[in-house]
Design an enzyme around this catalytic site. Sequence first.
Site, PDB file in Angstrom:
ATOM      1  N   TYR A 230       0.829  -1.203   0.000  1.00  8.41           N
ATOM      2  CA  TYR A 230       0.000   0.000   0.000  1.00  8.41           C
ATOM      3  C   TYR A 230       0.870   1.262   0.000  1.00  8.41           C
ATOM      4  CZ  TYR A 230      -4.355  -2.593   1.156  1.00  8.41           C
ATOM      5  OH  TYR A 230      -5.444  -3.406   1.143  1.00  8.41           O
ATOM      6  N   SER A 231       1.583   1.496   1.113  1.00  7.20           N
ATOM      7  CA  SER A 231       2.300   2.770   1.284  1.00  7.20           C
ATOM      8  C   SER A 231       3.393   2.969   0.242  1.00  7.20           C
ATOM      9  CB  SER A 231       2.945   2.835   2.672  1.00  7.20           C
ATOM     10  OG  SER A 231       1.951   2.975   3.649  1.00  7.20           O
TER      11      SER A 231
ATOM     12  N   GLU B 255     -11.257  -6.127   9.063  1.00  5.91           N
ATOM     13  CA  GLU B 255     -10.742  -6.050  10.425  1.00  5.91           C
ATOM     14  C   GLU B 255     -11.928  -6.025  11.383  1.00  5.91           C
ATOM     15  OE1 GLU B 255      -7.226  -3.489  11.249  1.00  5.91           O
ATOM     16  OE2 GLU B 255      -7.975  -2.556   9.434  1.00  5.91           O
TER      17      GLU B 255
END
Lengths: 367, 386
Positions: B122-123, B239
């Site tokens: 992602y990052s 989550e």
Amino acid sequence: MNFGFTEEQNLLKEQVQRFMKEACPMTRVREITANETPFDQALWQQAAELGWLGLTIPENYGGLGLKWIDLIVVLEAAAEGLCPLPIASHALASTAILHCASQDQKSRWLPAMASGEAVVTIGLYDEANWIAAEAVTAKATVDGDTVTLHGKKPFVNDALAADYMLLAVQGPNGLALAAVGSDQVKVTAQPTIDSTKPMARVDIDGVQITTADLLAISPEQLAFLTDCGGVATTAEMVGAGAAILEMTSGYAKDRIQFGKPIGQYQGVKHRLADMFVDLESYRSLCYFAAWAVDDSPQELAKAVSMAKGYASDAFAQIGIDGVGLHGAIGFTADYDAQLYLKRSKWARPMYGDSDYHMDRIATLGGL
Amino acid sequence: MDFDYTPQEQSFREEVRGFIAEHLPPKEQRDKNFLATWLEKVRAKGWVGFAWPKEFGGSDGGLMEQAILKEEMSLAKAPPLGTSMMGLAWVGPGIMEYGTEEQKQKFIPDILDSKVTWCTGYSEPNHGSDLAAIQCKAELKGDHYVVNGQKIWTTGAPWSQWIILLTRTDFNVTSKHDGITCFLVPMDAPGVEVRPIQNMAGDKHFAEIFFTDVQVPVENRLGAEGEGWKVTVSALANERSSIGEVTQLQAKLDDLKTLVKNSKRQGKPAADDPNVRRTVAKFEVKIAAMKYNGLRYLTKQIKGEPLTSETSVNKLHRASLEIEMDDFAIELSGQAGLQLKGGEEAVDGGTWSKGALNWPNVVIGGGTPNIQRNIIAERILGQPKD
């Protein structure tokens, strides 16, 4: 395992919210609390007819025979609008009678409490910031059937509205609650921060009652009643906290500064988020404590200390930030935000401040 | 409201405890094959991917049973139920929801069998919290995409075999949430270079990853082209409010209390110091708040009431607890608290000092505290976006 409210409890909550909106809006709250006797008999009667005053009183005494978890639904929803009716004091008094009184006393007092005919309050400690049996300093002496009361009760909530009060005293055989009529004692209103929670001094020196109006209580029962008071207060902190958060959150969406709503600035929105985190957390702790009153009394002390210990500081900060985020209008008398800040200050020491409760948690947790 | 467990819930709890008693030997009796055996056993039991549909090899486990399973495993300090952490947490659910039949066949069993470890791309150097602004580029060329770009702070990258990779396939979009596409990429593909980054605790858990003309077959695209943001958001929504975290924190609190009882401050028992007592009590209250918040949200989910972003509440509590508890233990232990594992005076084997350096693992991954505050303010309280 089910940590949620029932359909009936949700309906009860809506009923109370509707009552607050229609019969006891903030304009009415302000009128009532400005009176010399800050009480509204008509509203009280309505609350009685809706069954709220006998919620935890057994059916054979005219109540609904429900539990504290039902009671806090009413207390929370009523506190959203800072309801000035002495519902919490009255409920605490009825709990005291249920747990400590004789059969005869219960039959004499509870039906009139469930019907709302008698408004009853309770006064426990005489020391301003001390929760212990020794902090009851008013006394009672007994001679035959006659009980003579000595001293004063400096801190009695809702005494001005009450027809009767249960006042903790040190009797010849230990602690007791003396049931007195308001016409037997001298009640002196005290100016306090929160006018929706009127407080008074009750002078009882020389007042005579009979032993039939005396309820012996153990130090454990005194502690239990204090914990119940903590649950009631925290439930009101949940309702009042939710209301000021909603008010502040709404204001942050509407108030434009530097060309955009102030809620768009993280300095504002993060404070709102923190308010929500704290409110959610003491809400959960409060519901568990209220459940414990009837269903798990051995867990009550710790559960109350967790709920009230958290809420005492958190609601105080919510009150400060609620007013603070509004800016100058927040502390304008005509605006309602400041009334919630005052409630947060009232609630903080009531039935134990956070120092008291945190220390008790440490002790109960083995330190 | 009822905090007692139903007979079915109770019997499931007994089953889990029984399993643990049978298959989890004390630490000193575990041989080198222990973990492999454990993973096989929990897999056979259906407890890896416990909540997943049976057709994919899960157990269709209910929310309350999931919570009980996690709680008991956490209480017993058992090894994880499957080592493909991110595979189980969101890659698998993402594939089950958006994947093709071939992808499901290919990837799901290996996740359940702990054969493949996944990391999450992602990052990027310039886009962390602002995830949707990613720039890593994927271009369709015939039957494959060509990926060029960089990812960074990718947890688990040094030892993962596969990555779920977020790329941009379209740069001419009005909303940054459009034009994002998700891929499943083997870490040994030509052009993928992993450079581990050492964190302040001295560990190399995360890495930067360089993609240079990496060819990714079209069949490795997860979801449609341009649908990557939707895939990501729904994956992150997997989550859940975890009771397991609370159990871990409670165990940590117990250790902290033991430390307090054995510590002195200015020559006097630390347990008598009002500040110490208040601090420890505050931890206990916060952990209890997490527990009851979690149970309240779990009840909501079981009743089918949608949660918005309430789990962010507990994430914020956990973020502060993780650092505050370690820091408090260090402070309480004075100069000994500073010593790391191996130090002659190290406290509890350096657990606290190590923890104080490791907290960002827990706190920053999955959204910094300030991002959690944005989420609460915007999604729950309805405040305008920044």
